[in-house]
Design a protein around this motif. Structure first.
Motif, short mmCIF file in Angstrom:
data_model
loop_
_atom_site.label_atom_id
_atom_site.label_comp_id
_atom_site.label_asym_id
_atom_site.label_seq_id
_atom_site.Cartn_x
_atom_site.Cartn_y
_atom_site.Cartn_z
N UNK A 1 -28.99 18.03 -10.06
CA UNK A 1 -28.85 17.53 -8.82
C UNK A 1 -28.47 18.57 -7.72
N UNK A 2 -28.49 17.92 -6.46
CA UNK A 2 -28.31 18.71 -5.32
C UNK A 2 -28.98 20.12 -5.15
N UNK A 3 -30.19 19.89 -5.40
CA UNK A 3 -31.18 21.14 -5.48
C UNK A 3 -32.03 21.17 -3.99
N UNK A 4 -32.17 22.22 -3.34
CA UNK A 4 -32.79 22.25 -2.20
C UNK A 4 -34.11 22.88 -2.54
N UNK A 5 -35.27 22.37 -2.07
CA UNK A 5 -36.41 22.73 -2.60
C UNK A 5 -37.37 23.33 -1.10
N UNK A 6 -38.29 24.30 -1.77
CA UNK A 6 -39.31 24.65 -0.55
C UNK A 6 -40.52 24.89 -1.43
N UNK A 7 -41.59 24.37 -0.98
CA UNK A 7 -43.13 24.67 -1.58
C UNK A 7 -43.80 25.38 -0.62
N UNK A 8 -44.23 26.44 -1.08
CA UNK A 8 -45.06 27.55 -0.14
C UNK A 8 -46.32 28.08 -0.72
#
Length: 349
Positions: free
Chosen positions: A288-295
């Motif tokens: 939990x509490x994971x920040x995601x970025x898709x690039x």
């Protein structure tokens, strides 16, 4: 005054000066009101001298869903129009008639069928009252209304979906028949990935006037059209921007709307739904509490989100998933294959 095929009004040389001045005043007075869904060209058409109620969202002509649903819907059918009866005006004892009849009708085009449903007629006084307001005298939603009114000058406004027309009329003792041309056609859109229909709540469409290849920035004519709704538009060329999800799956399509016809458009996306997971070990529980970025491989950020199981719709291609959790950064490259939904696990090592 006459209406051209493009929906723009033109003047006849025989038109009276008072009519020219009247409709010029109509155009000027409407500038104080916000432009709503009645507009269908790059410049506003003539409008009534008072605020016309907003027709609301796209006109839906689709049948009810389920086993009992009927055949594919169409525009209002070209049924035989009921005859417009000649109603003699009432005459007071002095012999001067006190009432006249305004018989109204509309067609999709000069040689096209009559419009038998969906019309909204509004009759306005041709001059403002003591408060400066142009009063709306009558509203009718019949296909061919016969309106009994005192002789005099009026402004008639008719709307069918996003298509409208306006005309100044003078009523005398006899019946005045006014036929309007509304070159309207229907547009219904749905989205697909391969042969699978995209759920209505995952896709939206915006409609723009003209072709996508024409220069210049334009505001959307109709934003956020839901899949399956029928939008009534003026005959002409439009382009659609289709957004599947909130990632980068965007498709642009040019289409042509024809008067009196329903145009069905299927927009095909090449994309998939990807679920992201940060795990301690392969196949383990998501953190939990994971920040995601898709690039993209070039470093363009497509989507940012926070959570244990974020979902993102991505066009087919190559990407990198970057996960940030408890001050540490993890990443993994992955590919998106058209129509293949799946999970992308990033291992926290």
């Amino acid at each position: 005054m006459r209406t051209g095929g493009d929906g723009i009004f033109r003047w006849r040389r025989s038109a009276g000066l008072w009519q020219t001045l009247l409709l010029a005043g109509i155009l000027f007075s409407f500038s104080a009101f916000p432009a709503k869904a009645q507009l269908f060209s790059d410049r506003p058409p003539p409008v009534p001298p008072a605020a016309v109620p907003d027709p609301g969202s796209a006109v839906s002509l689709a049948p009810p869903s389920g086993p009992a649903a009927g055949p594919s819907p169409s525009l209002p059918p070209a049924l035989t129009q009921p005859s417009i009866a000649t109603v003699p005006p009432a005459a007071p004892p002095g012999g001067a008639p006190s009432q006249a009849v305004l018989a109204l009708s509309a067609r999709y085009g000069k040689d096209l069928p009559p419009i038998n449903g969906g019309l909204v007629w509004r009759i306005f006084a041709d001059r403002p009252d003591e408060t400066g307001t142009f009063k709306m005298i009558r509203e009718d939603r019949s296909a061919t209304p016969n309106l009994v009114l005192p002789p005099g000058n009026y402004v008639v406004h008719v709307a069918l979906g996003l298509v409208s027309a306006v005309r100044a009329v003078t009523l005398k003792a006899e019946t005045d028949r006014e036929a309007f041309v509304l070159p309207a056609g229907g547009l219904r859109i749905e989205g697909r990935v391969g042969t699978s229909k995209i759920p209505q709540n995952q896709i939206s469409f915006s409609i723009y006037k003209g072709s996508q290849f024409e220069g210049g920035d334009r505001a959307s004519l109709v934003p956020n059209v839901a899949a399956g709704d029928v939008v009534l538009l003026a005959e002409g060329t439009y382009y659609i921007i289709s957004n599947y999800g909130d990632g980068n799956s965007v498709v642009r399509s040019d289409i042509r709307v024809q008067a009196g016809k329903l145009t069905d458009v299927v927009v095909t996306h090449r994309a998939a739904v990807i679920t992201l997971k940060l795990v301690s070990d392969r196949g383990g529980e998501a953190l939990a509490n994971t920040a995601w970025s898709v690039i993209t491989p070039g470093g363009d950020v497509i989507k940012e989100s926070t959570g244990a199981f974020p979902k993102v719709v991505l066009s087919e291609g190559e990407y990198r998933a970057i996960a940030k959790n408890e001050g540490k950064v993890y990443e993994r490259p992955f590919n998106v294959v058209n129509g293949v939904d799946g999970e992308v696990e990033v291992v926290a090592r």
